[in-house]
Structures are given as structure tokens and as C-alpha cells.
Design an enzyme around this catalytic site. Structure first.
Site, PDB file in Angstrom:
ATOM      1  CB  CYS A  54       0.735  -2.660   4.555  1.00  0.00           C
ATOM      2  SG  CYS A  54       0.446  -3.679   6.018  1.00  0.00           S
TER       3      CYS A  54
ATOM      4  CB  THR B  22       2.021  -3.151  10.812  1.00  0.00           C
ATOM      5  OG1 THR B  22       0.767  -3.524  10.205  1.00  0.00           O
ATOM      6  CG2 THR B  22       1.871  -1.832  11.558  1.00  0.00           C
TER       7      THR B  22
ATOM      8  CG  ASP C 118      -0.362   0.205   2.523  1.00  0.00           C
ATOM      9  OD1 ASP C 118       0.882   0.283   2.614  1.00  0.00           O
ATOM     10  OD2 ASP C 118      -1.104   0.305   3.522  1.00  0.00           O
TER      11      ASP C 118
ATOM     12  CG  HIS D 181       8.762 -25.467  11.325  1.00  0.00           C
ATOM     13  ND1 HIS D 181       8.941 -25.424  12.683  1.00  0.00           N
ATOM     14  CD2 HIS D 181       9.869 -26.086  10.828  1.00  0.00           C
ATOM     15  CE1 HIS D 181      10.102 -25.991  13.007  1.00  0.00           C
ATOM     16  NE2 HIS D 181      10.696 -26.391  11.889  1.00  0.00           N
TER      17      HIS D 181
ATOM     18  CG  HIS E 178       7.088 -29.176  10.146  1.00  0.00           C
ATOM     19  ND1 HIS E 178       6.934 -28.668  11.426  1.00  0.00           N
ATOM     20  CD2 HIS E 178       8.385 -29.572  10.051  1.00  0.00           C
ATOM     21  CE1 HIS E 178       8.078 -28.754  12.064  1.00  0.00           C
ATOM     22  NE2 HIS E 178       8.981 -29.299  11.263  1.00  0.00           N
TER      23      HIS E 178
HETATM   24  C1  RB5 Z   1      -1.882   2.614   6.509  1.00  0.00           C
HETATM   25  O1  RB5 Z   1      -1.879   3.804   7.214  1.00  0.00           O
HETATM   26  C2  RB5 Z   1      -1.683   1.457   7.470  1.00  0.00           C
HETATM   27  O2  RB5 Z   1      -2.810   1.289   8.254  1.00  0.00           O
HETATM   28  C3  RB5 Z   1      -1.358   0.188   6.701  1.00  0.00           C
HETATM   29  O3  RB5 Z   1      -0.226   0.384   5.919  1.00  0.00           O
HETATM   30  C4  RB5 Z   1      -1.066  -1.046   7.523  1.00  0.00           C
HETATM   31  O4  RB5 Z   1      -0.116  -0.802   8.503  1.00  0.00           O
HETATM   32  C5  RB5 Z   1      -2.239  -1.772   8.023  1.00  0.00           C
HETATM   33  O5  RB5 Z   1      -2.131  -2.854   8.632  1.00  0.00           O
END
Ligand code: RB5
Length: 148
Positions: free
Chosen positions: A65, A67, A8, A98, A133
Site C-alpha cells: 500500500c 506505507t 491498494d 526468526h 524462534h
Molecule cells: C492510501 O492513501 C494510504 O493511506 C494507504 O495506501 C496506506 O499507506 C495505509 O496504510
């Protein structure tokens, strides 16, 4: 190897760099977007990469993204797909050995580009060990088949 990559807006710059890194290594990379730093919705790209992998058009997927969480959650909604969020190479390797994960996910707001490359390297160089596994992964598939 054929690899699909997606991200993203939060991870656009890192996706560009990882895509070029993989291409330089000789991989055939399908870039599923996003294609600019403009705000967008991560589920769109998580699903796109998952569908390309599921169709067999790519052997592995890379999702990024902010996180790694949201985009992997979306990918994991595609039946048969196992997307693992990892912030370091050890977990990335074990997600193959695994868990037979086909997709690796991480966060551009969590890891730097050096760590991201190490995570991708560890993921792509490891193979599923099968055996006990495989039985456990089959149990995950069974849950999927029972849902709803
Ligand atoms: C975008 O701001 C953020 O929410 C997205 O990149 C991600 O971290 C969502 O899990």
C-alpha cells in the site's frame, strides 16, 4: 512457489511490476487486486491475500500500500497470519528466519521498485530457522488464542 499479491490504489503500479517480476522468475502468482489505480480500501486486499495464504492456496504473500502499514495491519487480523512490514532486505530476510512471516508488506511511497524487488527476493529465498524462534512464534500464537 505459489504467491498471492495484493495492493491498494497507492501501490497499483508497483504491484503490477512486482507481479510480473515474480511471474518471470517462474512463480505462480495469484493477483488478488486491486486491478486499477482507482481509489480503494487497503483492508480489503490485506484480508484477501491473508485468506489465500491461510487456506494454503499460496505459500507466501506480498502486500503493498502507500506505507505497507495499513494493509499489513489488516492481514494480521486473520488468525495465524504473520505479515511483516519491511523497508529493506535485511529485515525481510529475518522476518522469515526468526518470525516465520508468511507475508511481506512494504510501501510504494516508501521504497523504489529496485528496493522492492530486493525485499521480495530476500523474503522469498529465506527459510524459518525454527528452534528458539519457534518457541517465540508459538508465544505470539498463544496471545492470539487468548484474545477477546
Ligand atoms: C492510501 O492513501 C494510504 O493511506 C494507504 O495506501 C496506506 O499507506 C495505509 O496504510
Amino acid at each position: 512457489m505459489k504467491i498471492a499479491i495484493g495492493c491498494d490504489h497507492a501501490a497499483f503500479a508497483m504491484k503490477e511490476e512486482i507481479r510480473d517480476y515474480l511471474t518471470e522468475q517462474g512463480h505462480e502468482v495469484t493477483d488478488c487486486g486491486t486491478y486499477s489505480p482507482e481509489r480503494c480500501d487497503y483492508p480489503v486486499y490485506g484480508e484477501r491475500v491473508a485468506r489465500v495464504v491461510k487456506a494454503g492456496e499460496a505459500e507466501r504473500g506480498v502486500l503493498i500500500c502507500g506505507t505497507g502499514v495499513g494493509i499489513s495491519l489488516a492481514a494480521n487480523k486473520v488468525p495465524g497470519i504473520r505479515a511483516a512490514v519491511c523497508s529493506e532486505p535485511f529485515t525481510a530476510r529475518l522476518s522469515r528466519e526468526h518470525n516465520n512471516a508468511q507475508i511481506i508488506a512494504f510501501g510504494a511511497r516508501v521504497v523504489g521498485i529496485g528496493m522492492a524487488k530486493m525485499i521480495v527476493d530476500a523474503f522469498l529465498s529465506a527459510e524459518f530457522e525454527g528452534g528458539r524462534h519457534a518457541d517465540r512464534v508459538a508465544l505470539i500464537t498463544e496471545i492470539e488464542n487468548r484474545r477477546g
